[in-house]
Write an enzyme that holds these catalytic residues in place. Structure first.
Site, PDB file in Angstrom:
ATOM      1  N   GLU A   1      34.736  34.644 -51.457  1.00 27.74           N
ATOM      2  CA  GLU A   1      34.407  33.448 -52.216  1.00 27.74           C
ATOM      3  C   GLU A   1      32.925  33.202 -52.031  1.00 27.74           C
ATOM      4  O   GLU A   1      32.328  33.683 -51.070  1.00 27.74           O
ATOM      5  CB  GLU A   1      35.208  32.255 -51.686  1.00 27.74           C
ATOM      6  CG  GLU A   1      34.581  31.527 -50.483  1.00 27.74           C
ATOM      7  CD  GLU A   1      34.462  32.364 -49.211  1.00 27.74           C
ATOM      8  OE1 GLU A   1      35.193  33.365 -49.075  1.00 27.74           O
ATOM      9  OE2 GLU A   1      33.628  32.012 -48.350  1.00 27.74           O
TER      10      GLU A   1
ATOM     11  N   LYS B   1      23.765  34.676 -43.978  1.00 29.13           N
ATOM     12  CA  LYS B   1      25.099  35.143 -44.376  1.00 29.13           C
ATOM     13  C   LYS B   1      25.334  36.634 -44.134  1.00 29.13           C
ATOM     14  O   LYS B   1      26.452  37.045 -43.873  1.00 29.13           O
ATOM     15  CB  LYS B   1      25.338  34.845 -45.864  1.00 29.13           C
ATOM     16  CG  LYS B   1      25.390  33.365 -46.201  1.00 29.13           C
ATOM     17  CD  LYS B   1      26.754  32.825 -46.036  1.00 29.13           C
ATOM     18  CE  LYS B   1      26.928  31.340 -46.291  1.00 29.13           C
ATOM     19  NZ  LYS B   1      25.891  30.575 -46.926  1.00 29.13           N
TER      20      LYS B   1
ATOM     21  N   SER C   1      18.014  28.717 -42.081  1.00 32.79           N
ATOM     22  CA  SER C   1      19.134  29.584 -42.458  1.00 32.79           C
ATOM     23  C   SER C   1      18.902  30.423 -43.706  1.00 32.79           C
ATOM     24  O   SER C   1      19.490  31.487 -43.845  1.00 32.79           O
ATOM     25  CB  SER C   1      20.396  28.739 -42.629  1.00 32.79           C
ATOM     26  OG  SER C   1      20.191  27.712 -43.584  1.00 32.79           O
TER      27      SER C   1
HETATM   28  C1  LIG Z   1      25.847  29.152 -47.068  1.00 34.27           C
HETATM   29  C2  LIG Z   1      24.626  28.576 -46.515  1.00 34.27           C
HETATM   30  C3  LIG Z   1      24.661  27.476 -45.639  1.00 34.27           C
HETATM   31  C4  LIG Z   1      25.917  26.730 -45.292  1.00 34.27           C
HETATM   32  O1  LIG Z   1      26.885  27.487 -44.651  1.00 34.27           O
HETATM   33  P1  LIG Z   1      27.147  27.418 -43.088  1.00 34.27           P
HETATM   34  O2  LIG Z   1      28.349  28.263 -42.906  1.00 34.27           O
HETATM   35  O3  LIG Z   1      27.366  25.991 -42.721  1.00 34.27           O
HETATM   36  O4  LIG Z   1      25.952  27.984 -42.416  1.00 34.27           O
HETATM   37  C5  LIG Z   1      23.466  27.044 -45.089  1.00 34.27           C
HETATM   38  N1  LIG Z   1      22.285  27.628 -45.392  1.00 34.27           N
HETATM   39  C6  LIG Z   1      22.215  28.675 -46.240  1.00 34.27           C
HETATM   40  C7  LIG Z   1      20.888  29.258 -46.548  1.00 34.27           C
HETATM   41  C8  LIG Z   1      23.367  29.181 -46.837  1.00 34.27           C
HETATM   42  O5  LIG Z   1      23.276  30.209 -47.679  1.00 34.27           O
END
Ligand SMILES: *Cc1c(COP(=O)(O)O)cnc(C)c1O
Length: 402
Positions: A118, A96, A385
């Site tokens: 948000e 993020k 992610s």
């Molecule tokens: C917010 C988040 C997601 C989902 O959001 P995307 O916009 O689809 O990437 C996925 N993995 C993590 C670790 C997140 O914090």
């Protein structure tokens, strides 16, 4: 991007990816969104902006992130090699911050003094609060009350970073209602305020701008893998909430026709109304919060309630570029259930020594299911992610029985 590419043309000038996307907003937001699009284009071409972004990525957020060969999980699955792009090692613990960093620098250039956002799982709120603190800007984060309960550690982090966290008590008390509140604030305070939208969703230019700030993940991973394996991956997979981490890792591979791109949505407790957040399984075309995309809705067009063990995937709509990539057959979308994600969370922790975010675990679950069907010289690249620190209490409830 190759100019002949079928993908280079999206979005078009009106912000459409094929028939998806666009700008469905109240009159008062049309001009601010146009200004944002113009300022973003200017910044993209400005060496000073690019230089600041590059330095901050390197010294503050920690790019490039490593590409890691997960040898033990690969052995456990007994098939394709599993590589992890370690976005979990970034400052604040998820991808993020790539987007929050870019948007906050842009907001400052535009003379904005106040930052709003948000958040669902709280990762985007923490990333935004962090960048607002770093640049000395006021910061307000809207968060559903139910998400505040599930993600209390992140609420505390945002407050300790100096942000104000506003509890949203409408409806299901999760991400959709938090986006509504943030948009309401933005309409009222648009002259002084920038809205840092947290995923590849919303009205143009957000889905495009957010992709541009995240595509560094795929660019790095592609180069890192070419250096190490001297070939492309066979599969690139990522979990899909709004779709920012997935589009960020997919984008560099769009022209590599041999690479399968797989997005993994939240299957929750199974594909029945109200039990999941897999928009491509039960969704239909519609408009929500500024964008035309696939939505979970009932026969009357009311937005359906959603469920996922991971707050960050618990959303009724999916980013327009993913709808387009699916329609033209360039990317495929599947889902992992809560149980499959929890199992992947547990396996990656106990076998590889990495606790992923519960969102991320959906992508890992797919890789673990797919790898055994593939040959040992094939490669799956997973976008890791985020890290699982925020999820340990939720996961322990299911995984630790005493
Ligand atoms: C917010 C988040 C997601 C989902 O959001 P995307 O916009 O689809 O990437 C996925 N993995 C993590 C670790 C997140 O914090």
């Amino acid at each position: 991007m190759n100019e002949k590419s079928a993908y280079a043309a999206v979005p078009d000038a009106s912000g459409h990816f094929g028939v998806y996307g666009g700008r469905y907003v109240p009159e008062t937001l049309v001009e601010p969104l146009e200004e944002l699009a113009k300022e973003f284009e200017k910044a993209q071409k400005d060496p000073a902006f690019q230089h600041e972004l590059l330095e901050m990525r390197r010294d503050f957020t920690g790019r490039p992130t490593p590409l890691y060969f997960a040898e033990r999980i690969t052995e456990h699955c007994g098939g394709a090699k599993i590589y992890l792009k370690r976005e979990d090692l970034l400052h604040t613990g998820a991808h993020k911050i790539n987007n929050a960093l870019g948007q906050v620098i842009l907001a400052r250039r535009m003379g904005k003094k106040r930052i709003i956002a948000e958040t669902g799982a709280g990762q985007h709120g923490v990333a935004t609060a962090t960048m607002a603190a770093r640049y000395g800007m006021e910061c307000i984060i809207y968060m559903g009350e139910e998400d505040m309960r599930r993600q209390s550690i992140n609420v505390t982090r945002m407050r300790l970073l100096g942000a104000k966290v506003v509890a949203v008590t409408a409806g299901q008390k999760t991400l959709k209602e938090a986006v509504n509140e943030a948009m309401r604030d933005w309409v009222t305070n648009v002259r002084t305020t920038h809205y840092v939208l947290g995923t590849a969703y919303g009205a143009h230019p957000y889905p495009y701008m957010v992709r541009e700030f995240h595509r560094v993940m795929g660019e790095e991973a592609r180069a890192q893998l070419m250096l190490r394996e001297e070939k492309l991956p066979d599969v690139v997979c990522a979990c899909v909430g709004g779709g920012s981490n997935a589009i960020g890792i997919f984008y560099a591979f769009l022209n590599d026709e041999s690479v399968r791109l797989v997005g993994v949505e939240a299957g929750g407790e199974g594909i029945q109304p109200g039990k999941h957040a897999a928009r491509f399984q039960g969704g239909k075309l519609g408009v929500l919060q500024g964008s035309k995309s696939f939505l979970l809705q009932n026969a009357d067009g009311q937005i359906e309630s959603t469920h996922s063990v991971s707050a960050g995937l618990d959303y009724a709509a999916v980013g327009p570029e993913h709808c387009h990539l699916r329609e033209i057959g360039r990317a495929e979308y599947t889902y992992a259930t809560d149980d499959e994600a929890l199992d992947a969370f547990s396996k990656l922790g106990t076998i590889e020594g990495i606790l992923p975010a519960l969102e991320t675990a959906h992508g890992v679950a797919y890789a673990m299911k797919e790898a055994p069907k593939m040959k040992k010289d094939q490669i799956i690249l997973v976008n890791l992610s985020g890290r699982g620190d925020k999820d340990v209490n939720e996961a322990a409830k299911f995984l630790l029985k005493d």
